[in-house]
Write a protein that holds these residues in place. Structure first.
Motif, PDB file in Angstrom:
ATOM      1  N   ASN A   1       1.222  -1.138  -0.103  1.00 40.86           N
ATOM      2  CA  ASN A   1      -0.056  -0.396  -0.209  1.00 40.86           C
ATOM      3  C   ASN A   1       0.984   1.361  -0.382  1.00 40.86           C
TER       4      ASN A   1
ATOM      5  N   TYR B   1       2.961   2.271  -2.909  1.00 39.23           N
ATOM      6  CA  TYR B   1       2.377   2.192  -4.539  1.00 39.23           C
ATOM      7  C   TYR B   1       2.508   3.549  -5.224  1.00 39.23           C
TER       8      TYR B   1
ATOM      9  N   ARG C   1       1.148   6.135   3.608  1.00 39.82           N
ATOM     10  CA  ARG C   1       0.818   6.614   1.878  1.00 39.82           C
ATOM     11  C   ARG C   1       0.603   7.589   1.457  1.00 39.82           C
TER      12      ARG C   1
ATOM     13  N   THR D   1       3.986   9.385  -1.347  1.00 43.57           N
ATOM     14  CA  THR D   1       3.918  10.295  -2.777  1.00 43.57           C
ATOM     15  C   THR D   1       4.305  11.851  -2.466  1.00 43.57           C
TER      16      THR D   1
END
Lengths: 204, 225
Positions: free
Chosen positions: A94, A97, A137, A141
């Motif tokens: 997760n 990703y 998560r 990014t």
């Protein structure tokens, strides 16, 4: 700076809102159905306003009559109310990703203390743990802004306080615009630098 | 004992299933998730073969793909190919008749999980294709697989439309259901019984597996370990 100035016709009222967010936490506070989530969705690109302008630094995401920038290209982190973890992937998968920086992600994992969960699946961890995983998560990014849709509403009192403190700590480290949707005034007061009260699509 | 019907049936049902899987998944993903005018009409047309007698479907296909039909004459003229009375015709009949089963399973499958899971992936920068392959498809897979088994079983058992479009040509369009019918017709009971038992075994295994699989998948994302 994130600047939002949008108008959108919803079912029962017209959403009309104008605000700027610097490197601070802003709380959108108001009753259910006030249009708070719609505002987040417009910023993220999951929905589009009828007209207006959405800009982050010098990038324009939305401008009346122009083609909106797609979700994928906005680089905005979004923490959903139900966390929306991928149920068929482990915590590790997760998190990696959409990961941009492995070193940073490792740090985040230790900061919120979820290393022992990496091999588990979302259905094997508690609500507070899911919340932390979703936060890591989203931050992995390296987003330019972070949207949080009632991220603490499903947690018990103790866990909620813990997670709120964690968010404040992360914001100290990250210094990006964060918009938090909540209907809990106490939470808004505790976390936000500014509170934007919203009802029926208008700021009060 | 001539085993051609078995291999022919596998070939026809297999080809139809692959095509239906792709078509059904794409159409279900595109149509079931979106709202647009005429959606109910399009869905009704796609599901129509479920309620129509196979002979009606067969008649329709015969009209379309026949020598003088709009598609049939076109194919004959441009690539000199005739679909009627070939195994391709049987594949087309199987596709049309079994498609609704796949479409229904697939539309249900794409609604079994939270849409925000896909949205979350988009916000992380994933392309539509990546989200489909890594999120939507795996999460919908149990439902898609169920649809796949139903499609294959239905395609394997297709009789009426196949007979009308592909006819009964031994070793060319003679699938198991046709073999059974014409074995009985010609008083060849032993052959008929052999194929009947084979079909029952295949069908029963498919159903048994499907039940086991769906039971297992209900547990998959909910079990604590």
């Amino acid at each position: 700076m994130l600047s939002v100035s949008i108008q959108k016709q919803l079912k029962n009222y017209s959403l009309e809102i104008h605000f700027n967010v610097n490197e601070e936490i802003i709380a959108l506070f108001g009753p259910s159905g006030a249009g708070k989530t719609t505002i987040l969705n417009c910023i993220a690109g999951l929905a589009h306003p009828d007209q207006g302008l959405i800009q982050l630094e010098n990038r324009t995401f939305y401008e009346t009559k122009k083609k909106p920038v797609p979700i994928q290209k906005r680089n905005i982190g979004y923490l959903f109310q139900d966390y929306a973890l991928f149920p068929h992937m482990t915590v590790q998968k997760n998190i990696s990703y959409g990961m941009k920086d492995a070193h940073l992600t490792e740090q985040l994992i230790d900061t919120v203390a979820i290393r022992h969960l990496l091999d588990r699946y979302p259905n094997q961890i508690s609500g507070g743990e899911k919340q932390r995983v979703a936060l890591v998560r989203a931050l992995a990014t390296k987003p330019d802004a972070l949207l949080l849709d009632e991220p603490f509403s499903a947690l018990d009192q103790d866990t909620r306080v813990e997670c709120q403190n964690e968010l404040l700590r992360l914001h100290e480290l990250w210094k990006i615009p964060m918009i938090l949707v909540t209907h809990d005034l106490k939470e808004a007061n505790k976390l936000a630098d500014r509170i934007l009260k919203i009802d029926k699509g208008k700021s009060l | 004992m001539n085993f051609t019907p078995f291999f022919l049936s596998l070939k026809i049902a297999g080809s139809a299933t692959v095509i239906v899987l792709i078509l059904g998944t794409i159409l279900a993903r595109v149509i079931a998730r979106n709202r647009f005018p005429g959606k109910r009409i399009i869905e009704s047309i796609l599901l129509l073969p479920i309620v129509l007698p196979p002979t009606v479907v067969g008649f329709g296909l015969l009209y379309l793909f026949g020598k003088n039909g709009p598609i049939g004459s076109f194919l004959l003229q441009w690539i000199d190919y005739q679909i009627v009375f070939t195994w391709t015709g049987a594949v087309i009949a199987a596709i049309v008749v079994s498609f609704p089963l796949m479409y229904q399973s697939a539309s249900a499958a794409f609604q079994t999980y939270d849409r925000n899971v896909e949205n979350a992936a988009y916000t992380m920068g994933a392309s539509k294709l990546k989200v489909f392959w890594t999120i939507s498809f795996p999460l919908a897979w149990p439902g898609l697989l169920a649809g796949l088994i139903l499609t294959f079983s239905r395609a394997l058992g297709e009789f009426g439309a196949t007979l009308m479009v592909a006819g009964y040509i031994p070793n060319q369009t003679e699938t198991i259901p046709l073999a059974i019918y014409f074995a009985v017709e010609s008083g060849n009971t032993e052959t008929a019984i052999f194929w009947v038992v084979s079909m029952v075994i295949i069908g029963f295994s498919a159903m048994l597996w499907l039940n086991w699989w769906s039971g297992r998948n209900i547990l998959r994302f909910t079990s604590e370990n």
